[in-house]
Design a protein around this motif. Structure first.
Motif, PDB file in Angstrom:
ATOM      1  N   ASP A 297       0.788  -1.390  -0.142  1.00  0.00           N
ATOM      2  CA  ASP A 297      -0.080   0.315   0.164  1.00  0.00           C
ATOM      3  C   ASP A 297       1.468   1.134   0.246  1.00  0.00           C
ATOM      4  O   ASP A 297       0.601   2.034  -0.396  1.00  0.00           O
ATOM      5  N   MET A 298       2.053   1.492  -0.154  1.00  0.00           N
ATOM      6  CA  MET A 298       2.865   2.442  -0.351  1.00  0.00           C
ATOM      7  C   MET A 298       4.379   1.778  -0.231  1.00  0.00           C
ATOM      8  O   MET A 298       5.213   0.765  -0.259  1.00  0.00           O
ATOM      9  N   GLN A 299       4.769   3.182  -0.666  1.00  0.00           N
ATOM     10  CA  GLN A 299       6.395   2.772  -1.615  1.00  0.00           C
ATOM     11  C   GLN A 299       7.092   3.523  -0.649  1.00  0.00           C
ATOM     12  O   GLN A 299       6.471   5.206  -0.981  1.00  0.00           O
ATOM     13  N   GLY A 300       8.412   4.005  -0.655  1.00  0.00           N
ATOM     14  CA  GLY A 300       9.429   5.116  -0.293  1.00  0.00           C
ATOM     15  C   GLY A 300      11.078   4.896  -0.386  1.00  0.00           C
ATOM     16  O   GLY A 300      11.644   4.103  -1.022  1.00  0.00           O
ATOM     17  N   MET A 301      11.355   6.187  -0.052  1.00  0.00           N
ATOM     18  CA  MET A 301      13.017   6.151  -0.825  1.00  0.00           C
ATOM     19  C   MET A 301      13.587   7.500  -0.544  1.00  0.00           C
ATOM     20  O   MET A 301      12.817   8.126   0.342  1.00  0.00           O
ATOM     21  N   CYS A 302      15.105   6.907   0.309  1.00  0.00           N
ATOM     22  CA  CYS A 302      15.785   8.214   0.713  1.00  0.00           C
ATOM     23  C   CYS A 302      17.032   7.614   1.595  1.00  0.00           C
ATOM     24  O   CYS A 302      17.296   6.799   0.838  1.00  0.00           O
ATOM     25  N   ASP A 303      17.822   8.236   2.353  1.00  0.00           N
ATOM     26  CA  ASP A 303      18.909   8.423   2.069  1.00  0.00           C
ATOM     27  C   ASP A 303      19.308   7.156   3.111  1.00  0.00           C
ATOM     28  O   ASP A 303      20.232   6.529   3.201  1.00  0.00           O
ATOM     29  N   SER A 304      18.291   7.666   4.176  1.00  0.00           N
ATOM     30  CA  SER A 304      18.220   6.520   5.141  1.00  0.00           C
ATOM     31  C   SER A 304      17.097   6.147   6.374  1.00  0.00           C
ATOM     32  O   SER A 304      16.357   6.992   5.620  1.00  0.00           O
ATOM     33  N   ALA A 305      17.045   5.242   7.030  1.00  0.00           N
ATOM     34  CA  ALA A 305      15.827   5.339   7.548  1.00  0.00           C
ATOM     35  C   ALA A 305      15.748   4.551   8.925  1.00  0.00           C
ATOM     36  O   ALA A 305      16.496   4.217   8.992  1.00  0.00           O
ATOM     37  N   TYR A 306      14.721   5.028   9.910  1.00  0.00           N
ATOM     38  CA  TYR A 306      14.912   4.281  11.287  1.00  0.00           C
ATOM     39  C   TYR A 306      13.712   3.670  11.442  1.00  0.00           C
ATOM     40  O   TYR A 306      12.942   4.033  10.917  1.00  0.00           O
ATOM     41  N   TYR A 307      13.263   2.344  12.019  1.00  0.00           N
ATOM     42  CA  TYR A 307      12.474   1.384  12.078  1.00  0.00           C
ATOM     43  C   TYR A 307      12.004   1.501  13.847  1.00  0.00           C
ATOM     44  O   TYR A 307      13.026   0.557  13.918  1.00  0.00           O
ATOM     45  N   SER A 308      10.834   2.144  14.224  1.00  0.00           N
ATOM     46  CA  SER A 308      10.529   1.464  15.939  1.00  0.00           C
ATOM     47  C   SER A 308       9.908   0.458  15.915  1.00  0.00           C
ATOM     48  O   SER A 308       8.892   0.235  16.045  1.00  0.00           O
ATOM     49  N   VAL A 309      10.479  -0.906  16.505  1.00  0.00           N
ATOM     50  CA  VAL A 309       9.884  -2.005  16.465  1.00  0.00           C
ATOM     51  C   VAL A 309       8.603  -1.395  17.312  1.00  0.00           C
ATOM     52  O   VAL A 309       7.290  -2.228  17.481  1.00  0.00           O
ATOM     53  N   THR A 310       8.891  -0.943  18.275  1.00  0.00           N
ATOM     54  CA  THR A 310       8.435  -1.038  19.735  1.00  0.00           C
ATOM     55  C   THR A 310       6.608   0.055  19.520  1.00  0.00           C
ATOM     56  O   THR A 310       5.566  -0.158  19.214  1.00  0.00           O
ATOM     57  N   ASP A 311       6.912   0.923  18.423  1.00  0.00           N
ATOM     58  CA  ASP A 311       6.086   1.441  18.132  1.00  0.00           C
ATOM     59  C   ASP A 311       5.399   1.486  16.453  1.00  0.00           C
ATOM     60  O   ASP A 311       4.536   2.340  16.187  1.00  0.00           O
ATOM     61  N   SER A 312       5.917   0.068  15.971  1.00  0.00           N
ATOM     62  CA  SER A 312       5.491   0.750  14.192  1.00  0.00           C
ATOM     63  C   SER A 312       5.798   2.103  13.366  1.00  0.00           C
ATOM     64  O   SER A 312       4.905   1.895  12.696  1.00  0.00           O
ATOM     65  N   LEU A 313       6.718   2.737  14.187  1.00  0.00           N
ATOM     66  CA  LEU A 313       7.393   3.909  13.650  1.00  0.00           C
ATOM     67  C   LEU A 313       8.074   3.977  12.447  1.00  0.00           C
ATOM     68  O   LEU A 313       9.213   3.371  12.668  1.00  0.00           O
ATOM     69  N   LEU A 314       7.900   4.233  11.837  1.00  0.00           N
ATOM     70  CA  LEU A 314       8.631   3.963  10.253  1.00  0.00           C
ATOM     71  C   LEU A 314       9.469   5.604  10.031  1.00  0.00           C
ATOM     72  O   LEU A 314       8.645   5.984   9.392  1.00  0.00           O
ATOM     73  N   THR A 315      10.073   6.037  10.100  1.00  0.00           N
ATOM     74  CA  THR A 315      10.838   7.399   9.833  1.00  0.00           C
ATOM     75  C   THR A 315      11.970   7.138   8.299  1.00  0.00           C
ATOM     76  O   THR A 315      13.204   6.564   8.438  1.00  0.00           O
ATOM     77  N   LEU A 316      11.720   8.270   7.060  1.00  0.00           N
ATOM     78  CA  LEU A 316      12.488   8.365   6.675  1.00  0.00           C
ATOM     79  C   LEU A 316      13.463   9.652   6.311  1.00  0.00           C
ATOM     80  O   LEU A 316      12.872  10.642   6.284  1.00  0.00           O
TER      81      LEU A 316
END
Length: 472
Positions: A297-316
């Motif tokens: 349902d979504m795609q992304g692209m960036c230099d670096s990313a961070y995913y918090s398992v506890t919050d299910s939060l993905l930051t690009l």
């Protein structure tokens, strides 16, 4: 004391404490039979053999063939001692020519703190090497190793295995089908079917080097690290795991896939770091450089990313791009949160630019300082553009056949805007604080509104499948 056997004059019967010597080997027993013609010696009770100043054998019954130089010793517990090595079994053979002690009816050997058990075993007193087979167990106070074939050097404390092998400690389980393990340094090398498990985390690879003291491992070839609790898998061709620092990383075709409420997110980068808690469960994932993300349902692209398992939060981070349906989102930083329905919230910080494809030349455009897009049931509900909001939105009309046609263009600016969606299309727009709105016919749209400043359409770089994340 002794006398000839009345039934066989070639045999001497010896008793009342027997001492014998043959080519430097001393034999002691309570009684014995010496066969002069057969050139063999049989001893009974309290049998002791002295092979050297530091090598001895003890048992209850002995047969020695002076022609073959082989001693067979029997007893409830036959004990062979060679310096710091002690072997115990019910039947031990010692080949004086090869300087090899062996058993075939179960045996146990101790060397320093190590205990070795097996059904069959051989010990070379010259090379100090043990070869043991069938139901092999090597253990000490901190580990136990199970296998079927093992070669163990009592000098350098290195075990070499060539069959399926389990190595267990209090916190780590290692499986291998070929490799070595040093019982002093706790250093393991696996070159075939390598696997190491610690708590919820499992690492498999072609070859593995693991330092049990430092709790640090290096993996090569088809590396897979799995968090079995959080259903997160990292793959690549080279990996490192460090339990003291609670992290692992993978590089060379690195890929992480996260199963989240039945859907899977795939993310590739040059290097992927996975951080874990004391129970070896992943707490966060960091993807460094040339990062691409694919989910249905979504795609992304960036230099670096961070995913918090506890919050299910993905930051690009670093020139991020997010695609959702016909929408493309640009911002300095983009964060996405997921729930059981899919994407639930998208936060866009600084230099927001949202574009929606209308046709090959036309795009709906929203621009501002920051933005928040809210989802309901995995579908976009509304979005807030906060600060210096600008918009270009094409007005459509639907005919009786469900076909859309363009009838005008709304353009405008205001401090903030809220956009509502219906069926993933712009439906309604609200402007807050000093709005300045205009409507133009499609063919009379001023040039400055055709493409707002900062517009970029990057659809050619959008991953369409999970394999596309490897194409930068």
């Amino acid at each position: 004391m002794g006398s000839r056997d009345p039934h066989n004059p070639d045999v001497w019967i010896l008793y009342n404490g027997v001492t014998a010597e043959h080519e430097g080997m001393l034999l002691f027993a309570d009684s014995a039979l010496l066969d002069v013609t057969g050139n063999n010696f049989t001893a009974y009770q309290n049998v002791k053999i002295q092979l050297s100043d530091t090598s001895f054998i003890y048992g209850d019954h002995l047969f020695y063939d002076a022609e073959t130089r082989i001693v067979d010793i029997y007893g409830d517990t036959v004990t062979f001692i060679d310096g710091g090595t002690e072997m115990k079994t019910a039947h031990l053979s010692f080949d004086r020519i090869g300087n090899i002690a062996s058993y075939s009816t179960w045996g146990r050997t101790t060397n320093a703190d190590q205990l070795l058990k097996s059904r069959e075993g051989y010990y070379n007193a010259t090379t100090k090497m043990m070869e043991i087979f069938r139901k092999v167990e090597l253990s000490d106070s901190s580990m136990v190793l199970y296998t079927d074939t093992l070669y163990y050097s009592t000098d350098n404390k290195t075990a070499t295995f060539v069959s399926p092998t389990d190595i267990r400690t209090d916190s780590t389980f290692i499986y291998s089908e070929r490799g070595t393990y040093n019982t002093e340094t706790r250093y393991a090398v696996s070159t075939e079917a390598s696997r190491i498990q610690s708590g919820a985390r499992v690492l498999t690879c072609d070859s593995l080097r693991y330092d049990g003291l430092l709790r640090h491992g290096v993996a090569h070839g088809q590396v897979v690290i799995v968090d079995t609790v959080n259903q997160i898998t990292c793959t690549g061709l080279f990996g490192v795991t460090d339990r003291q620092s609670n992290y692992s990383y993978i590089t060379d075709s690195a890929l992480v896939y996260l199963v989240d409420h039945g859907d899977t997110l795939f993310m590739h980068a040059d290097t992927i770091f996975a951080y874990n808690d004391d129970n070896s469960q992943f707490t966060s994932i960091r993807a460094n450089y040339h990062t691409k993300v694919f989910r249905f349902d979504m795609q992304g692209m960036c230099d670096s990313a961070y995913y918090s398992v506890t919050d299910s939060l993905l930051t690009l981070y670093g020139n991020p791009v997010l695609w959702y349906g016909n929408y493309q989102c640009l911002s300095d930083t983009i964060s996405m949160q997921h729930d059981t329905s899919g994407v639930s919230l998208v936060l866009m910080r600084r230099n927001l630019f949202i574009a929606e494809w209308v046709d090959s030349l036309k795009f709906n455009q929203l621009k501002g300082r920051n933005g928040v897009m809210h989802f309901s049931g995995g579908e976009p509900s509304y979005a807030d553009v906060l600060g210096n909001a600008q918009m270009v939105c094409y007005i459509t009309e639907e005919d009786s056949l469900g076909r859309y046609s363009l009838i005008g263009v709304n353009v405008g600016v205001s401090s903030d805007m809220r956009i509502y969606f219906r069926d993933r299309r712009l439906h309604r727009l609200l402007s807050y604080v000093n709005p300045d709105m205009h409507t133009y016919p499609v063919d009379r749209l001023p040039d400055e509104y055709f493409r707002l400043h900062g517009f970029r359409w990057l659809d050619s770089r959008r991953p369409r499948t999970r394999l596309d994340v490897f194409q930068w």
